[in-house]
Design an enzyme around this catalytic site. Structure first.
Site, mmCIF file in Angstrom:
data_model
loop_
_atom_site.group_PDB
_atom_site.id
_atom_site.type_symbol
_atom_site.label_atom_id
_atom_site.label_comp_id
_atom_site.label_asym_id
_atom_site.label_seq_id
_atom_site.Cartn_x
_atom_site.Cartn_y
_atom_site.Cartn_z
ATOM 1 N N SER A 157 0.839 -1.195 0.000
ATOM 2 C CA SER A 157 0.000 0.000 0.000
ATOM 3 C C SER A 157 0.871 1.241 0.000
ATOM 4 O O SER A 157 2.029 1.196 0.447
ATOM 5 C CB SER A 157 -0.891 0.016 1.251
ATOM 6 O OG SER A 157 -1.524 1.272 1.433
ATOM 7 N N TYR B 240 -1.694 -0.753 10.380
ATOM 8 C CA TYR B 240 -1.858 -1.148 8.978
ATOM 9 C C TYR B 240 -0.635 -0.748 8.159
ATOM 10 O O TYR B 240 -0.100 -1.542 7.375
ATOM 11 C CB TYR B 240 -3.112 -0.483 8.422
ATOM 12 C CG TYR B 240 -3.413 -0.791 6.971
ATOM 13 C CD1 TYR B 240 -3.921 -2.025 6.591
ATOM 14 C CD2 TYR B 240 -3.217 0.180 5.987
ATOM 15 C CE1 TYR B 240 -4.219 -2.301 5.270
ATOM 16 C CE2 TYR B 240 -3.503 -0.090 4.656
ATOM 17 C CZ TYR B 240 -4.013 -1.318 4.300
ATOM 18 O OH TYR B 240 -4.299 -1.585 2.981
#
Length: 291
Positions: free
Chosen positions: A184, A197
């Protein structure tokens, strides 16, 4: 449809209801585009076999559709609660004339990771492409709001499962095979409300380089794709309706991406077209730099 990247896809998602985990495409008010009406295959993955985690919806569904139209049979893993979305993905794969093996279960379970590979090899005849795509997204306010069990679950799903799946898959993969991990932009951007995350995604980027170095002598390429804000069921889980409406407006392109816009990167990295690419992180972020 215009070619202007600012206006070629939806720019707002009004009145989108929040969802409980794990989130379903079926329950989204504004449906994502997975390439159902647009992706055209070129035979780049003819007669290959791919295993895609998180293949029921979002980026995973877009990749499954694209791979099937490129000529691959596809196995998809997903949580039991996502069965309705998985069935819809299978319908699109079979419409492309390819097999789709449904493999429900939780990749946080170490034995399930080995089971996924074994079922794929046994029932589809081999394994040429592993797409480590499934992920748990966690949000936080301050440090005190980080739940320890949730943190451990995020690392189990996002990092440990990738290592276990690669470990199980590699012995079955021939030279020319590929492993593709989903990281990501958060691996570099690391927003203050997504620190767990972001930490898992940073680990995935490093893991990708390490696996590439380890498996290159066997002819197995390992790369990653780093999405930006993409319109998938993971968004209504973690964000408020107000945040959802303007998702992606802070990117240079000025909007969120659609799953269909990710699929070509996964095809490139899986196919002979990407034969000299390994150890890379390919950014699909709407212009947000990650290097």
């Amino acid at each position: 449809m215009t070619d202007d990247p600012h206006a070629s896809r939806p720019t707002r998602f009004p009145d989108e209801p929040q969802q409980p985990r794990p989130g379903l495409t079926r329950s989204m008010r504004t449906k994502p585009d997975h390439g159902e009406a647009s992706y055209v295959g070129k035979g780049l993955l003819a007669d290959k076999v791919a295993l895609i985690t998180g293949g029921d919806s979002g980026i995973g569904r877009a990749v499954a559709i694209a791979y099937a139209r490129e000529g691959a049979d596809v196995a998809i893993s997903y949580l039991v609660d996502e069965q309705v979305d998985a069935e819809e993905t299978r319908a699109w794969v079979e419409k492309a004339g390819r097999q789709c093996l449904l493999l429900p279960g939780d990749i946080r379970d170490r034995d399930h990771c080995a089971h996924l590979v074994k079922r794929t090899v046994t029932e589809l005849g081999g394994l040429d492409v592993l797409v480590n795509n499934a992920a748990a997204q966690t949000m936080n306010e301050g440090l005190d709001s980080i739940d320890d069990d949730e943190m451990q679950g995020a690392f189990a799903a996002n990092v440990f499962a990738m290592i276990r799946l690669a470990k199980a898959a590699a012995p079955h993969m021939k030279p020319g095979s590929a492993i593709i991990n989903t990281t990501s932009e958060q691996a570099k951007v690391a927003g203050k409300s997504m620190i767990v995350y972001a930490a898992t995604k940073g680990a995935i980027s490093s893991l990708t380089v390490g696996l590439s170095n380890l498996l290159a002598p066997d002819g197995i390429r390992v790369n990653a794709v780093a999405p930006g804000p993409i319109w998938t069921p993971i968004q209504p889980i973690a964000k408020s309706p107000e945040e959802l409406e303007t998702l992606g407006h802070d990117t240079p392109v000025g909007r969120a991406g659609q799953p269909a816009e990710l699929a070509p990167a996964y095809v490139l990295l899986a196919s002979p077209e990407g034969s000299y690419m390994s150890g890379n992180v390919v950014a699909v972020t709407g212009g947000v730099p990650i290097s």
